[in-house]
Design an enzyme around this catalytic site. Structure first.
Site, short mmCIF file in Angstrom:
data_model
loop_
_atom_site.label_atom_id
_atom_site.label_comp_id
_atom_site.label_asym_id
_atom_site.label_seq_id
_atom_site.Cartn_x
_atom_site.Cartn_y
_atom_site.Cartn_z
N TYR A 51 0.69 -1.12 0.08
CA TYR A 51 0.08 -0.03 0.28
C TYR A 51 0.94 1.27 -0.07
O TYR A 51 1.86 1.46 0.80
CB TYR A 51 -0.92 0.08 1.27
CG TYR A 51 -1.56 -1.46 1.64
CD1 TYR A 51 -2.13 -1.82 0.91
CD2 TYR A 51 -1.36 -1.83 2.70
CE1 TYR A 51 -2.99 -3.34 1.19
CE2 TYR A 51 -1.35 -3.24 3.33
CZ TYR A 51 -2.66 -3.72 2.31
OH TYR A 51 -2.91 -4.88 2.73
N TRP A 67 -4.91 2.02 2.41
CA TRP A 67 -5.20 0.77 2.04
C TRP A 67 -6.72 0.61 1.88
O TRP A 67 -7.49 1.48 2.47
CB TRP A 67 -4.70 -0.27 3.09
CG TRP A 67 -5.36 -0.15 4.36
CD1 TRP A 67 -6.28 0.74 4.97
CD2 TRP A 67 -4.37 -0.56 5.72
NE1 TRP A 67 -6.28 0.56 6.36
CE2 TRP A 67 -5.11 0.08 6.82
CE3 TRP A 67 -3.29 -1.33 6.03
CZ2 TRP A 67 -4.88 -0.34 8.21
CZ3 TRP A 67 -2.99 -1.49 6.99
CH2 TRP A 67 -3.71 -1.13 8.15
N ARG A 119 -8.95 -4.67 0.88
CA ARG A 119 -7.42 -5.13 1.13
C ARG A 119 -7.15 -5.60 2.38
O ARG A 119 -7.79 -5.54 3.48
CB ARG A 119 -6.46 -4.13 0.76
CG ARG A 119 -6.53 -3.21 -0.55
CD ARG A 119 -6.44 -4.51 -1.77
NE ARG A 119 -5.05 -4.74 -1.56
CZ ARG A 119 -4.05 -4.23 -2.36
NH1 ARG A 119 -4.35 -3.15 -2.98
NH2 ARG A 119 -2.71 -5.02 -2.32
N GLY A 120 -6.37 -6.76 2.43
CA GLY A 120 -6.15 -7.54 3.69
C GLY A 120 -5.77 -6.75 4.86
O GLY A 120 -6.26 -6.75 6.08
N GLU A 162 1.57 -15.07 2.96
CA GLU A 162 2.46 -15.07 1.94
C GLU A 162 3.70 -15.41 2.17
O GLU A 162 4.65 -15.94 1.36
CB GLU A 162 2.34 -13.38 1.65
CG GLU A 162 1.20 -12.87 0.81
CD GLU A 162 0.10 -12.63 1.76
OE1 GLU A 162 -0.87 -12.10 1.28
OE2 GLU A 162 0.17 -12.66 2.89
N ASP A 182 -0.93 8.53 -10.30
CA ASP A 182 -1.15 7.14 -10.30
C ASP A 182 -1.20 6.21 -11.44
O ASP A 182 -0.66 6.69 -12.59
CB ASP A 182 -2.74 6.61 -9.72
CG ASP A 182 -2.42 5.41 -8.59
OD1 ASP A 182 -2.39 4.35 -9.17
OD2 ASP A 182 -2.64 5.68 -7.47
#
EC number: 4.1.1.98
Length: 493
Positions: free
Chosen positions: A176, A190, A194-195, A238, A287
């Site tokens: 992020y 974030w 999102r996680g 992950e 972005d």
């Protein structure tokens, strides 16, 4: 070949002519972006700026600036070999019991890989060779890149944000962007789905008013970095997935200020907390869409500790109109998605996310069509199967005789096999990327599906066209006599 840290990967890239050291002073304020952008568009090497203006810490850029380097980071030479990663993910998402002895033997390699999943805790990790606390903590002394003229402040871009929710056994790694707010503060941008944001939400519900521990790792080993941007099953860490890809367990260590585990070979670690009552206005920033985005309010990350390796390297990137580094990453990871989708929908021949579509906003899918309405089923499946595609605005479905990666083929199929009214699906009020200012409401917009397949009985009452194809015998004969015709080299068909 596997790489236990970023430095070994840098050395390997340099030995292969895939990394260039730049000794000339370059300013992290705008100049690095311009240089990195020119090099990436020319499909050039990764860059190590050894003398950033105002800082003695080298800056690594364009690390994943070509699909080839993404593959190299995972020990592969060809991006197509990343389909092996997709096959592993497909197996992990939906493991099947062996159908017999031969099938069990065939699955042994995957089961052996699974034994390498748990991360390994190490002592005296490289990432904690230097420890800074209190007044020593000063983010402004890092060579944080200021990417575009309209950006409000320097931006941390490649940090692996490490979080853990109260209900999860696994830790979550996500990337992020983080706006520099002050000596010890960053804005953690974030999005709600999102996680990290989900972990934070769960923590606030269970521990209202308490500070939420967060750690950000910069310059981790390449496999762990890529593990954070790969569609890993929600129940899996992950770190564990990185161990599978590497073929050996991921080295981690306990953070100094909390119980979170961090990649032990990282270059820099930022430790701290988020106060649930402290928010700040983030942006605007250029972005991956090629535009500056709107501002919005996000949590503030207060940094209490900075640890790093001796002679640390700062890993950075920029985002802008494609191609940029995230777009190149998307091209490579495209190959990971193909086996995952095929496992759920075996009729899929190929799947393509055009990089000019901002990596995920448009998808083209070729299928082996089997019944009327089949293309629409595949559209709905693609939108809903993986979280990565919830923001895909356009899906085009074509037949197996169309190369979904060739716009000449795709446009031909759209213009000859589609009736705009009959073959277009419009869905309103669906999740849309918050950065997509074209949507009528932030985070909510529509989707379009285009059925560019041949139409079957039930889909049309008209006689359908038959594609023109030359007899193969004639083509073979012309191949044989081409050299005698006095024409230049035969075109590749």
């Amino acid at each position: 070949m596997s790489f236990k840290d970023l430095r070994s990967f840098i050395d390997h890239l340099e030995s292969q002519g895939e990394l260039k050291r730049i000794s000339h002073p370059v300013d992290p304020n705008l100049e690095m972006t311009e240089i990195a952008d020119r090099v990436l568009r020319a499909k050039g090497p990764a860059l190590l700026f050894e003398n950033p203006v105002g800082n003695d810490m080298p800056v690594l850029a364009n690390l994943f600036g070509t699909p080839k380097r993404v593959a190299m980071a995972l020990g592969k030479e060809d991006p197509l070999a990343l389909r092996e990663v997709g096959e592993l993910l497909a197996f992990l998402k939906e493991p099947e019991p062996p159908r017999g002895f031969k099938d069990a033997i065939a699955k042994i390699p995957m089961f052996k890989q699974a034994l390498n999943m748990p991360p390994k805790t190490v002592r005296n990790p490289p990432c904690q060779q230097v420890v800074k606390t209190g007044e020593e903590v000063d983010l402004t002394k890092l060579p944080i890149q200021h990417c575009w003229p309209g950006d409000v402040a320097p931006l941390v871009t490649w940090g692996l944000t490490i979080t853990k929710g109260p209900r999860q056994k696994r830790q979550n790694l996500g990337i992020y962007r983080q706006q520099l707010l002050g000596r010890d503060k960053l804005i953690m941008r974030w999005l709600d789905h999102r996680g990290g944001a989900l972990d934070f939400k769960d923590f606030k519900e269970k521990h209202p008013g308490e500070r939420y521990p967060v750690v950000v790792a910069l310059g981790s080993d390449p496999v762990t970095i890529l593990g954070a941007v790969t569609p890993v099953p929600d129940s899996m860490s992950e770190y564990a997935f990185a161990g599978l890809l590497r073929g050996e367990r991921t080295d981690v260590c306990k953070a100094i200020s909390c119980d979170l585990e961090v990649p032990a070979t990282s270059e820099i670690i930022l430790e701290g907390y988020i106060d649930p009552d402290e928010m700040a206005e983030e942006g605007p920033y250029g972005d991956h869409t090629g535009y500056y985005n709107e501002t919005d309010s996000f949590p503030v990350f207060t940094v209490t500790h900075i640890t790093h390796r001796k002679d640390a390297i700062y890993h950075s990137t920029y985002t802008g109109r494609p191609p940029d580094e995230p777009a190149m990453l998307g091209v490579a990871l495209n190959e990971v998605f193909v086996p995952i989708l095929r496992k759920q929908y075996p009729e899929i021949i190929d799947f393509y996310l055009p990089p000019e579509g901002c990596s995920y906003r448009m998808a083209v899918i070729s299928i082996r069509k089997q019944y009327p309405g089949h293309a629409k089923r595949v559209m709905m499946g693609a939108w809903s199967f993986l979280r990565q595609f919830m923001y895909t605005k356009f899906i085009v479905v074509v037949d197996e005789d169309v190369n979904c990666r060739d716009w000449n083929d795709v446009i031909w199929a759209i213009t000859t096999r589609m009736d705009p009214k009959r073959d277009t699906v419009m869905i309103e009020n669906t999740p849309i990327d918050y950065l997509d200012f074209a949507s009528p409401v932030a985070g909510l917009g529509s989707k379009m599906g285009m059925d560019a397949t041949n139409k079957w009985e039930g889909e049309t009452d008209r006689e359908w066209g038959t594609p023109i194809v030359m007899d193969q015998a004639v083509k073979d004969k012309v191949d044989q006599i081409w050299a005698d015709l006095g024409i230049d080299d035969a075109p590749t068909l």
